[in-house]
Design an enzyme around this catalytic site. Structure first.
Site, PDB file in Angstrom:
ATOM      1  N   GLU A   1      36.505  17.233  10.227  1.00 42.60           N
ATOM      2  CA  GLU A   1      35.437  17.798   9.660  1.00 42.60           C
ATOM      3  C   GLU A   1      35.837  18.874   8.425  1.00 42.60           C
ATOM      4  OE1 GLU A   1      34.007  20.119  13.397  1.00 42.60           O
ATOM      5  OE2 GLU A   1      33.597  18.418  14.130  1.00 42.60           O
TER       6      GLU A   1
ATOM      7  N   GLU B   1      33.921  12.578  18.190  1.00 47.67           N
ATOM      8  CA  GLU B   1      33.700  13.891  18.968  1.00 47.67           C
ATOM      9  C   GLU B   1      32.324  13.689  19.307  1.00 47.67           C
ATOM     10  OE1 GLU B   1      34.799  17.621  17.725  1.00 47.67           O
ATOM     11  OE2 GLU B   1      36.882  17.131  17.094  1.00 47.67           O
TER      12      GLU B   1
HETATM   13  C1  FCB Z   1      34.142  20.651  16.584  1.00 48.89           C
HETATM   14  C2  FCB Z   1      35.851  20.579  16.242  1.00 48.89           C
HETATM   15  C3  FCB Z   1      36.410  20.759  17.757  1.00 48.89           C
HETATM   16  C4  FCB Z   1      35.827  21.457  18.780  1.00 48.89           C
HETATM   17  C5  FCB Z   1      34.470  20.930  19.041  1.00 48.89           C
HETATM   18  C6  FCB Z   1      33.396  21.691  19.758  1.00 48.89           C
HETATM   19  O1  FCB Z   1      33.746  21.052  15.358  1.00 48.89           O
HETATM   20  O2  FCB Z   1      36.376  19.529  15.766  1.00 48.89           O
HETATM   21  O3  FCB Z   1      37.683  21.190  17.552  1.00 48.89           O
HETATM   22  O4  FCB Z   1      35.874  22.829  18.609  1.00 48.89           O
HETATM   23  O5  FCB Z   1      33.789  21.248  17.709  1.00 48.89           O
END
Ligand code: FCB
Length: 464
Positions: free
Chosen positions: A164, A368
């Site tokens: 990110e 994610e």
């Molecule tokens: C993302 C992050 C991860 C976690 C999630 C909820 O932005 O990569 O570490 O905090 O959100």
């Protein structure tokens, strides 16, 4: 039961994700040096509830139990990050030996390691020399990446370079909500974006040089954008914001150039972007093997003409009520994030068409996706988190919608395996498939964890 019998591709990776600082604890052990997140969390007032990662889930010590849990759910992948601060000191072998054991433990249990090199825990010593603002950090990262490929590349099939990059700049340099905690510094933000992308490209080069088998890619958070109305001004800022959030990272990695519209916006604001050197874009565009996608939620955009630096706003209903999970008919997580599974389908189709090569065959992995729901064990000890079950079902159905339209998806990693340290938000926000009691550190698999595990084992979507 329209979803019954919908299967995923053979060999699909079913994972859960964590990151080092959020779960490991053991910050003073085995030669680990301080990171910017140690500094930040120990600065009073920075973290809601005053939490730090000093203990977190104690995963550094309890990793065997956590891998056993992962295996017992039936998952075949685990995404975690290497803590650069554990691998920073020359000659220090204990950090490396820890990750050796973790990786071997995964393989023994039939779980594929998906390894992130940088999930935000920059060694403080590098921050003291300018951190990601300083081009030298890119080379330090490339060295760290090279030594990681050397140490672990014989056993790791899936590497992720940077997690990110947009969030690192946005929250760390513009909003002061994440380490290193700067505010209002657009120049810092854009410089850091560039250096993170360059670090990604340098790591890919080092990976090729290492001759290791396996795949490497970036893990950006990507946000599908929608206009708040069909007013042309809203439609225009929707594209513009997409340039800020998505194209600024995807275009250089996959096309070797920054998007012209966003580049002009930055140049108007900052003057020449002198930190972009000759040859950088070639480095950033070093071909990758797959694309990681962190998907949480879309953005709905409204024009705010004249507002600088960004002439838009993200529309959120005024009366957002977060604890019940719903407001205005739009389901939300307890963190207030709108739940829009179809955004995942739209995003994947767009990536497939715009970035995955002429044949659309570059694989995507959902690295994610998850949601905050605070459910705790009931008197019977069960954690009945039906909203997370629904969230998982609906997002996997949306994923199948994309797969059935031809998007090549290699796997899905739910965020997160464990409830853990959610950065600025401390320990209040629970994302886990597994509940963690922060007093006893006891783990309890939630109903959502069992549900997700059954889907993984069957490789087929189960009705909720
Ligand atoms: C993302 C992050 C991860 C976690 C999630 C909820 O932005 O990569 O570490 O905090 O959100």
């Amino acid at each position: 039961m329209g979803s019954m019998g919908r299967t995923f591709p053979d060999g699909f990776l079913w994972g859960a994700a964590t990151s080092a600082y959020q779960v490991e604890g053991a910050v003073d052990e085995d030669g680990r040096v301080p990171s910017i997140w140690d500094t930040y969390t120990h600065t009073p007032g920075k973290i809601d509830g005053g939490g730090t990662g000093d203990v977190a889930c104690d995963h550094y010590h309890r990793w065997r139990e956590d891998l056993d849990l992962t295996a017992s759910l039936g998952l075949n992948a685990y995404r975690f990050s290497l803590a650069w601060p554990r691998l920073f000191t020359p000659g220090e072998r204990r950090g490396r030996e820890h990750y050796d054991r973790l990786i071997d433990g995964l393989l023994e249990r039939g779980i594929e390691p998906v390894v992130t090199l940088y999930h935000w825990d920059l060694p403080q010593a590098l921050e003291d020399r300018g951190g990601w603002r300083d081009r030298d950090t890119v080379e330090r990262f490339a060295e760290y990446a090279a030594s990681s490929f050397d140490a672990f590349g014989d056993r790791v099939g899936w590497w992720l370079t940077i997690n990110e990059p947009w969030i690192v700049g946005l929250l760390g340099y513009l909003h002061g909500l994440h380490a290193p905690g700067y505010s209002g510094d657009v120049r810092g933000e854009v410089t850091v974006f560039h250096h993170l992308l360059l670090a990604h490209g340098r790591a890919v080069q080092e990976f090729r040089r290492s001759g290791r088998a396996g795949r490497i890619g970036l893990a950006p958070n990507l946000i599908p954008h929608y206009p708040a109305s069909d007013d042309p001004a809203d439609v225009e800022v929707t594209w513009a914001s997409d340039g800020y959030v998505n194209r600024w990272f995807l275009d250089p990695v996959f096309r070797g150039s920054y998007p012209q519209d966003q580049r002009e916006r930055y140049e108007t604001l900052l003057g020449p972007l002198e930190f972009i050197a000759d040859g950088d874009l070639e480095t950033i565009a070093e071909p990758t093997d797959y694309l990681g996608v962190n998907y949480y939620s879309p953005r709905t955009m409204q024009a705010v003409p004249g507002d600088t630096p960004w002439p838009w706003r993200v529309v959120v209903a005024d009366d957002v009520e977060t604890t019940g999970g719903f407001t205005d008919g739009v389901p939300r997580t307890e963190g207030g994030t709108p739940i829009v599974p179809s955004g995942l389908t739209d995003l994947l189709l767009r990536l497939h068409h715009d970035y995955c090569g002429p044949a659309g065959d570059l694989p995507i992995m959902i690295t994610e996706n998850g949601a905050v729901f605070g459910d705790a064990p009931g008197p019977d000890g069960l954690v009945r988190d039906e909203r997370r079950v629904a969230f998982i079902h609906d997002h996997l159905a949306a994923l199948l919608d994309a797969i059935e339209q031809g998007v090549h998806v290699a796997g899905y990693c739910h965020w997160s395996l464990l409830d853990n340290f959610e950065w600025k938000l401390g320990y209040e926000q629970r994302f886990g498939l597994v509940y963690v009691d922060y007093d006893t550190l006891e783990r309890t698999v939630k109903e959502s964890g069992r549900y997700y595990g059954r889907i993984a084992v069957a490789n087929e979507l189960e009705p909720r």
